[in-house]
Motif scaffolding. Structure first.
Motif, PDB file in Angstrom:
ATOM      1  N   ASN A  37       0.837  -1.201   0.000  1.00 27.30           N
ATOM      2  CA  ASN A  37       0.000   0.000   0.000  1.00 27.30           C
ATOM      3  C   ASN A  37       0.876   1.257   0.000  1.00 27.30           C
ATOM      4  O   ASN A  37       1.541   1.563   0.986  1.00 27.30           O
ATOM      5  N   VAL A  38       0.856   1.961  -1.133  1.00 24.90           N
ATOM      6  CA  VAL A  38       1.643   3.192  -1.279  1.00 24.90           C
ATOM      7  C   VAL A  38       0.737   4.266  -1.867  1.00 24.90           C
ATOM      8  O   VAL A  38      -0.009   4.001  -2.812  1.00 24.90           O
ATOM      9  N   ARG A  39       0.799   5.454  -1.331  1.00 26.21           N
ATOM     10  CA  ARG A  39      -0.012   6.557  -1.841  1.00 26.21           C
ATOM     11  C   ARG A  39       0.832   7.822  -1.945  1.00 26.21           C
ATOM     12  O   ARG A  39       1.913   7.908  -1.352  1.00 26.21           O
ATOM     13  N   VAL A  40       0.311   8.793  -2.690  1.00 24.41           N
ATOM     14  CA  VAL A  40       1.035  10.041  -2.883  1.00 24.41           C
ATOM     15  C   VAL A  40       0.085  11.199  -2.615  1.00 24.41           C
ATOM     16  O   VAL A  40      -1.081  11.169  -3.022  1.00 24.41           O
ATOM     17  N   LEU A  41       0.583  12.208  -1.923  1.00 22.86           N
ATOM     18  CA  LEU A  41      -0.172  13.432  -1.665  1.00 22.86           C
ATOM     19  C   LEU A  41       0.248  14.466  -2.695  1.00 22.86           C
ATOM     20  O   LEU A  41       1.408  14.888  -2.727  1.00 22.86           O
ATOM     21  N   ARG A  42      -0.699  14.851  -3.537  1.00 24.76           N
ATOM     22  CA  ARG A  42      -0.448  15.879  -4.555  1.00 24.76           C
ATOM     23  C   ARG A  42      -1.405  17.034  -4.283  1.00 24.76           C
ATOM     24  O   ARG A  42      -2.614  16.825  -4.231  1.00 24.76           O
ATOM     25  N   ALA A  43      -0.845  18.217  -4.069  1.00 21.48           N
ATOM     26  CA  ALA A  43      -1.636  19.366  -3.616  1.00 21.48           C
ATOM     27  C   ALA A  43      -2.227  18.996  -2.249  1.00 21.48           C
ATOM     28  O   ALA A  43      -1.471  18.798  -1.300  1.00 21.48           O
ATOM     29  N   VAL A  44      -3.553  18.833  -2.138  1.00 18.89           N
ATOM     30  CA  VAL A  44      -4.146  18.495  -0.844  1.00 18.89           C
ATOM     31  C   VAL A  44      -4.896  17.163  -0.881  1.00 18.89           C
ATOM     32  O   VAL A  44      -5.635  16.848   0.055  1.00 18.89           O
ATOM     33  N   SER A  45      -4.697  16.376  -1.935  1.00 21.46           N
ATOM     34  CA  SER A  45      -5.440  15.118  -2.085  1.00 21.46           C
ATOM     35  C   SER A  45      -4.505  13.921  -2.181  1.00 21.46           C
ATOM     36  O   SER A  45      -3.419  14.007  -2.762  1.00 21.46           O
ATOM     37  N   TRP A  46      -4.964  12.806  -1.606  1.00 23.89           N
ATOM     38  CA  TRP A  46      -4.236  11.544  -1.684  1.00 23.89           C
ATOM     39  C   TRP A  46      -4.631  10.784  -2.947  1.00 23.89           C
ATOM     40  O   TRP A  46      -5.792  10.785  -3.347  1.00 23.89           O
ATOM     41  N   TYR A  47      -3.632  10.120  -3.556  1.00 25.83           N
ATOM     42  CA  TYR A  47      -3.850   9.267  -4.721  1.00 25.83           C
ATOM     43  C   TYR A  47      -3.138   7.932  -4.475  1.00 25.83           C
ATOM     44  O   TYR A  47      -2.081   7.895  -3.836  1.00 25.83           O
ATOM     45  N   LYS A  48      -3.718   6.874  -4.997  1.00 26.22           N
ATOM     46  CA  LYS A  48      -3.050   5.578  -4.921  1.00 26.22           C
ATOM     47  C   LYS A  48      -1.919   5.557  -5.936  1.00 26.22           C
ATOM     48  O   LYS A  48      -2.116   5.875  -7.105  1.00 26.22           O
ATOM     49  N   LEU A  49      -0.727   5.174  -5.491  1.00 23.94           N
ATOM     50  CA  LEU A  49       0.444   5.183  -6.361  1.00 23.94           C
ATOM     51  C   LEU A  49       0.634   3.809  -6.996  1.00 23.94           C
ATOM     52  O   LEU A  49       0.572   2.783  -6.313  1.00 23.94           O
ATOM     53  N   VAL A  50       0.849   3.804  -8.298  1.00 31.99           N
ATOM     54  CA  VAL A  50       1.017   2.556  -9.043  1.00 31.99           C
ATOM     55  C   VAL A  50       2.246   2.667  -9.944  1.00 31.99           C
ATOM     56  O   VAL A  50       2.760   3.763 -10.187  1.00 31.99           O
ATOM     57  N   GLU A  51       2.709   1.527 -10.427  1.00 28.27           N
ATOM     58  CA  GLU A  51       3.864   1.517 -11.321  1.00 28.27           C
ATOM     59  C   GLU A  51       3.547   2.269 -12.612  1.00 28.27           C
ATOM     60  O   GLU A  51       2.452   2.170 -13.157  1.00 28.27           O
ATOM     61  N   ILE A 230      -6.462  15.334   2.348  1.00 27.20           N
ATOM     62  CA  ILE A 230      -5.680  15.108   3.567  1.00 27.20           C
ATOM     63  C   ILE A 230      -6.453  15.637   4.774  1.00 27.20           C
ATOM     64  O   ILE A 230      -7.143  16.662   4.681  1.00 27.20           O
ATOM     65  N   ASN A 231      -6.388  14.915   5.892  1.00 25.05           N
ATOM     66  CA  ASN A 231      -7.036  15.400   7.106  1.00 25.05           C
ATOM     67  C   ASN A 231      -6.012  16.089   8.003  1.00 25.05           C
ATOM     68  O   ASN A 231      -4.810  16.083   7.728  1.00 25.05           O
ATOM     69  N   TYR A 232      -6.492  16.673   9.094  1.00 21.53           N
ATOM     70  CA  TYR A 232      -5.607  17.484   9.935  1.00 21.53           C
ATOM     71  C   TYR A 232      -4.528  16.635  10.605  1.00 21.53           C
ATOM     72  O   TYR A 232      -3.373  17.055  10.706  1.00 21.53           O
ATOM     73  N   ASP A 257     -12.903  23.224   4.879  1.00 27.11           N
ATOM     74  CA  ASP A 257     -13.553  22.049   5.451  1.00 27.11           C
ATOM     75  C   ASP A 257     -13.825  22.310   6.932  1.00 27.11           C
ATOM     76  O   ASP A 257     -12.896  22.597   7.689  1.00 27.11           O
ATOM     77  N   PRO A 258     -15.077  22.234   7.393  1.00 29.41           N
ATOM     78  CA  PRO A 258     -15.397  22.565   8.789  1.00 29.41           C
ATOM     79  C   PRO A 258     -14.611  21.756   9.817  1.00 29.41           C
ATOM     80  O   PRO A 258     -14.170  22.296  10.836  1.00 29.41           O
ATOM     81  N   GLU A 259     -14.437  20.459   9.562  1.00 33.49           N
ATOM     82  CA  GLU A 259     -13.709  19.621  10.525  1.00 33.49           C
ATOM     83  C   GLU A 259     -12.243  20.038  10.607  1.00 33.49           C
ATOM     84  O   GLU A 259     -11.682  20.177  11.697  1.00 33.49           O
ATOM     85  N   PHE A 260     -11.608  20.237   9.453  1.00 32.57           N
ATOM     86  CA  PHE A 260     -10.205  20.662   9.415  1.00 32.57           C
ATOM     87  C   PHE A 260     -10.068  22.028  10.088  1.00 32.57           C
ATOM     88  O   PHE A 260      -9.169  22.245  10.918  1.00 32.57           O
ATOM     89  N   ARG A 261     -10.973  22.948   9.751  1.00 34.12           N
ATOM     90  CA  ARG A 261     -10.900  24.299  10.310  1.00 34.12           C
ATOM     91  C   ARG A 261     -11.097  24.290  11.822  1.00 34.12           C
ATOM     92  O   ARG A 261     -10.422  25.010  12.552  1.00 34.12           O
ATOM     93  N   GLY A 262     -12.008  23.454  12.286  1.00 30.39           N
ATOM     94  CA  GLY A 262     -12.261  23.389  13.725  1.00 30.39           C
ATOM     95  C   GLY A 262     -11.046  22.931  14.504  1.00 30.39           C
ATOM     96  O   GLY A 262     -10.744  23.476  15.580  1.00 30.39           O
ATOM     97  N   LEU A 263     -10.322  21.936  13.988  1.00 31.39           N
ATOM     98  CA  LEU A 263      -9.119  21.452  14.661  1.00 31.39           C
ATOM     99  C   LEU A 263      -8.006  22.494  14.616  1.00 31.39           C
ATOM    100  O   LEU A 263      -7.210  22.607  15.554  1.00 31.39           O
ATOM    101  N   VAL A 264      -7.939  23.254  13.530  1.00 34.04           N
ATOM    102  CA  VAL A 264      -6.952  24.337  13.457  1.00 34.04           C
ATOM    103  C   VAL A 264      -7.300  25.441  14.445  1.00 34.04           C
ATOM    104  O   VAL A 264      -6.423  25.983  15.125  1.00 34.04           O
ATOM    105  N   MET A 265      -8.584  25.774  14.553  1.00 34.89           N
ATOM    106  CA  MET A 265      -9.008  26.833  15.470  1.00 34.89           C
ATOM    107  C   MET A 265      -8.660  26.498  16.918  1.00 34.89           C
ATOM    108  O   MET A 265      -8.370  27.383  17.716  1.00 34.89           O
TER     109      MET A 265
END
Length: 331
Positions: A37-51, A230-232, A257-265
Motif C-alpha cells: 500500500n503506497v499513496r502520494v499526496l499531490r496538492a491536498v489530495s491523496w492518490y493511490k500510487l502505481v507503477e 488530507i485530514n488534519y 472544510d469545517p472539521e479541518f478548520r475546527g481542529l486548526v481553530m
C-alpha cells in the motif's frame, strides 16, 4: 488583420498552457516498483500510487508498513523507500539555464536505499537528524526523528549534521563498507561494519541491487485515481516540518472544510499565518450575532413604546382625603 488574430490566438494559447503548467509540479521521476500500500499526496489530495506513475516536485510519498516503492529520477539516481515511511520530493535535477543542482528528498522517517552514479546529478536525502549526500555511491539509510543511520555499500557519501537555523552543519565522509550513526543524544560515530541490529531490521530486498526499469515506462502515462483530501492529523506533522512555510500555503484551501478548520481553530496560536484567514472571519461572525441581538432588543423596545403610545389613558384612581373636619366628627 488575420495575422494579428493568429498571433493573439497563439499568445493566448501559450499563456493558457503556462498557467496550467504552473498549477502542477514538474515531473521528476517515474515509479518503477510498487509492492504493498503506497499513496502520494499531490496538492491536498491523496492518490493511490502505481507503477508507471510520474512523481512530481512537492509530492509526499506515504509507504505503509512492509510496503516498498521505487522511484527512478530523471536526473539519474534511483531511490527505493521501504515502509513505514514518509518522504517529500523537494526538488530533483537541473534547472534550465543553471548548473545541475543536487536532487533532494526529505525522509521524515523510514528506510531508503539509494543508487547514484557519476556523472549524473548528485542526490541529497535529508532527515530530521541529518543529511546524506551522494554523487557516486550505493547506500542504505534509516531515519527517525532523533537518529540517522547509514551503511555505505559502495562508493562514498557525506553525512551532514544539522546546523543552526536549519542549514547544514559539520560534514563527515563515510566510505564504502562503513557504518555511520548520528543521533541527538550522542556524537557522530563511525564503524567498519553495520551492527547486527541494523542488519536484522533492514528490509530484506535492500540486500539486492536496485533494478533499473524506467525504460519500460518511457511512453505510457498512468492516470492516478484520487482517494480523499488530507485530514488534519496527517497534515499536522508537515506543518511542523522544516518545510512549514510551503505546507502552510499549500494546505490553506483545506480550511474550507469545517472539521479541518475546527481542529486548526483549537490550536490557532500555532498557526499565526492563518489567523488573518480564520480569526477575523470567526470574530466577524460573532460580532454579527451580537449586532443582531442588539437589533432585536431595539425592535422590542420600539414595539413596547408603540404599544404604550396606542393604549387609552387610564382614569385617575380615587384616593381618600387626608383632610380632617375641624368641629368634631362629621355626621
Amino acid at each position: 488583420m488575420q495575422r494579428l488574430s493568429m498571433k493573439t490566438t497563439l499568445l493566448s494559447g501559450c499563456c493558457l498552457f503556462l498557467a496550467s503548467a504552473l498549477c502542477y509540479g514538474a515531473d521528476v521521476g517515474v515509479v518503477t516498483v510498487v509492492d504493498g500500500n503506497v499513496r502520494v499526496l499531490r496538492a491536498v489530495s491523496w492518490y493511490k500510487l502505481v507503477e508507471g506513475a510520474r512523481v512530481q516536485d512537492s509530492d509526499v510519498i506515504d509507504v505503509a508498513d512492509r510496503a516498498q516503492v521505487q522511484v527512478e529520477l530523471v536526473a539519474g539516481p534511483i531511490v527505493n523507500i521501504a515502509g513505514p515511511a514518509e518522504a517529500l520530493v523537494v526538488g530533483v535535477g537541473a534547472r534550465e539555464g543553471k548548473q545541475p543542482a543536487p536532487g533532494e528528498i526529505y525522509l521524515a522517517h523510514g528506510w531508503v536505499k539509494l543508487a547514484a552514479k557519476a556523472p549524473g546529478v548528485a542526490l541529497r536525502v535529508r532527515s530530521p537528524a541529518g543529511t546524506i549526500g551522494a554523487s557516486d555511491a550505493i547506500a542504505v539509510m534509516h531515519a527517525e526523528a532523533e537518529a540517522l543511520e547509514t551503511f555505505v555499500e559502495q562508493g562514498s557519501v557525506r553525512l551532514i549534521e544539522p546546523g543552526k537555523g536549519g542549514g547544514d552543519g559539520t560534514a563527515h565522509d563515510v566510505k564504502g563498507g562503513d557504518f555511520a550513526i548520528r543521533a541527538s543524544d550522542r556524537p557522530f560515530g563511525i564503524a567498519g561494519a553495520p551492527p547486527q541490529k541494523f542488519v536484522a531490521a533492514m528490509p530484506r530486498h535492500f540486500r539486492d541491487p536496485l533494478p533499473a526499469r524506467a525504460a519500460q515506462y518511457e511512453v505510457a502515462r498512468v492516470q492516478l485515481a484520487a482517494d480523499r483530501p488530507i485530514n488534519y492529523a496527517e497534515a499536522e506533522p508537515w506543518l511542523a516540518s522544516p518545510y512549514r512555510r510551503a505546507f502552510v500555503k499549500r494546505f490553506q484551501p483545506r480550511l474550507a472544510d469545517p472539521e479541518f478548520r475546527g481542529l486548526v481553530m483549537a490550536k490557532l496560536q500555532a498557526y499565526p499565518e492563518w489567523q488573518a484567514a480564520l480569526g477575523p472571519a470567526e470574530g466577524q461572525g460573532k460580532d454579527k450575532e451580537k449586532e443582531k441581538d442588539k437589533e432585536k432588543e431595539k425592535e422590542k423596545e420600539k414595539e413596547k413604546e408603540k404599544a404604550q403610545a396606542q393604549a387609552p389613558p387610564k382614569a385617575p384612581e380615587k384616593t381618600e382625603s387626608t383632610w380632617s373636619w375641624p368641629f368634631g366628627k362629621k355626621k
